[in-house]
Design a protein around this motif. Structure first.
Motif, PDB file in Angstrom:
ATOM      1  N   PRO A 128       0.870   0.581  -4.177  1.00  0.00           N
ATOM      2  CA  PRO A 128       1.297  -0.791  -4.481  1.00  0.00           C
ATOM      3  C   PRO A 128       2.806  -0.927  -4.671  1.00  0.00           C
ATOM      4  CG  PRO A 128      -0.652  -0.224  -5.749  1.00  0.00           C
ATOM      5  CD  PRO A 128      -0.167   1.055  -5.132  1.00  0.00           C
ATOM      6  N   ILE A 129       3.469   0.124  -5.142  1.00  0.00           N
ATOM      7  CA  ILE A 129       4.925   0.089  -5.274  1.00  0.00           C
ATOM      8  C   ILE A 129       5.571   0.151  -3.899  1.00  0.00           C
ATOM      9  CG2 ILE A 129       6.942   1.287  -6.201  1.00  0.00           C
ATOM     10  CD1 ILE A 129       5.167   2.282  -8.488  1.00  0.00           C
ATOM     11  N   VAL A 130       5.066   1.023  -3.039  1.00  0.00           N
ATOM     12  CA  VAL A 130       5.574   1.121  -1.665  1.00  0.00           C
ATOM     13  C   VAL A 130       5.417  -0.212  -0.947  1.00  0.00           C
ATOM     14  CG1 VAL A 130       5.240   2.250   0.575  1.00  0.00           C
ATOM     15  CG2 VAL A 130       5.085   3.600  -1.526  1.00  0.00           C
ATOM     16  N   ASP A 131       4.299  -0.888  -1.195  1.00  0.00           N
ATOM     17  CA  ASP A 131       4.018  -2.180  -0.538  1.00  0.00           C
ATOM     18  C   ASP A 131       4.752  -3.351  -1.179  1.00  0.00           C
ATOM     19  OD1 ASP A 131       2.316  -0.821   1.166  1.00  0.00           O
ATOM     20  OD2 ASP A 131       0.506  -1.318   0.038  1.00  0.00           O
ATOM     21  N   GLY A 132       5.469  -3.101  -2.270  1.00  0.00           N
ATOM     22  CA  GLY A 132       6.204  -4.172  -2.945  1.00  0.00           C
ATOM     23  C   GLY A 132       5.329  -5.087  -3.778  1.00  0.00           C
TER      24      GLY A 132
END
Length: 240
Positions: free
Chosen positions: A102-106
């Motif tokens: 979820p962090i990678v996906d923003g």
């Protein structure tokens, strides 16, 4: 993205080798740093012997100080994501990809690995689950964010959140306080399902007596943090 796994360790001689080996086997693209919090057993000797990447603190700072040291290390070395994972073997590194996604996906600034979404694996004791549920409700009341596993130390932060925690992090039992601090400062918090194990060795820092202190201390800290935030908001509104 460059990912740093922060492993706080206090007297983890029984588990730390397996923790690092399992991490390397399942996530060969991430870096790690072990924060040896002035252990009194053979933890430091093992870290040195195995040539693990570690920092030994000169005095015992507790879990908050240890993790914050890791956040500062992440900032100084320009990592994009910092992920906290316990040194006692409770956290399964196979779930690291799920936590950071979820962090990678923003979609999130902080992601918490939760054992209570799918309720598989080790669920902690009944008494602790009652306390966790109480703190979850208190956090929802104070900031409107619903987090089931508020005490989970299996969590990741994006670059901005890491920088924030490098300078603002609670000393004792920081996990619940970190959630409300993140939310009230405009960061997005998300949970993903993970499976946890019973600790492989060592002893928990929270015994029956300290559980009472834990609940009182953390509850008061959450309430005080919220009241302080309301005062800041009131000051800003009065200044307009």
């Amino acid at each position: 993205m460059r990912v740093l796994v922060i492993i706080p360790a206090y007297n983890e001689e029984e588990a730390i080798i397996d923790v690092v080996d399992n991490l390397k086997k399942s996530n060969d693209m991430v870096d790690y740093v072990i924060i040896n919090d002035c252990s009194t057993d053979n933890t430091e000797s093992i870290l040195k012997q195995e040539k693990f990447n570690y920092i030994s603190l000169p005095v015992n700072l507790g879990i908050g100080g240890g993790v914050q040291t890791g956040y500062r290390y992440a900032v100084e070395n320009n990592y994009d994501i910092a992920l906290q994972m316990d040194g006692d073997g409770q956290h399964d590194p196979e779930y690291i990809k799920n936590i950071i996604q979820p962090i990678v996906d923003g979609k999130a600034d902080m992601v918490i690995g939760s054992r209570f979404i799918e309720k598989n694996g080790f669920q902690s004791s009944g008494l602790r689950r009652v306390g966790i549920k109480f703190l979850s409700g208190l956090i929802k009341l104070c900031c409107g964010t619903k987090v089931l596993d508020v005490t989970s130390g299996f969590r990741a932060t994006g670059k901005q959140m890491t920088a924030f925690f490098a300078n603002n992090y609670a000393e004792d039992y920081p996990e619940p306080e970190a959630i409300i601090a993140a939310t009230l400062n405009g960061f997005k918090v998300k949970e993903v399902a993970v499976l946890m194990h019973e600790r492989q060795g060592g002893e928990s820092s929270i015994n029956a007596v300290r559980s009472i202190y834990y609940m009182i201390k953390v509850s008061l800290a959450i309430i005080i943090y919220r009241l302080g935030n309301l005062r800041k908001e009131g000051g800003k509104n009065n200044g307009k």
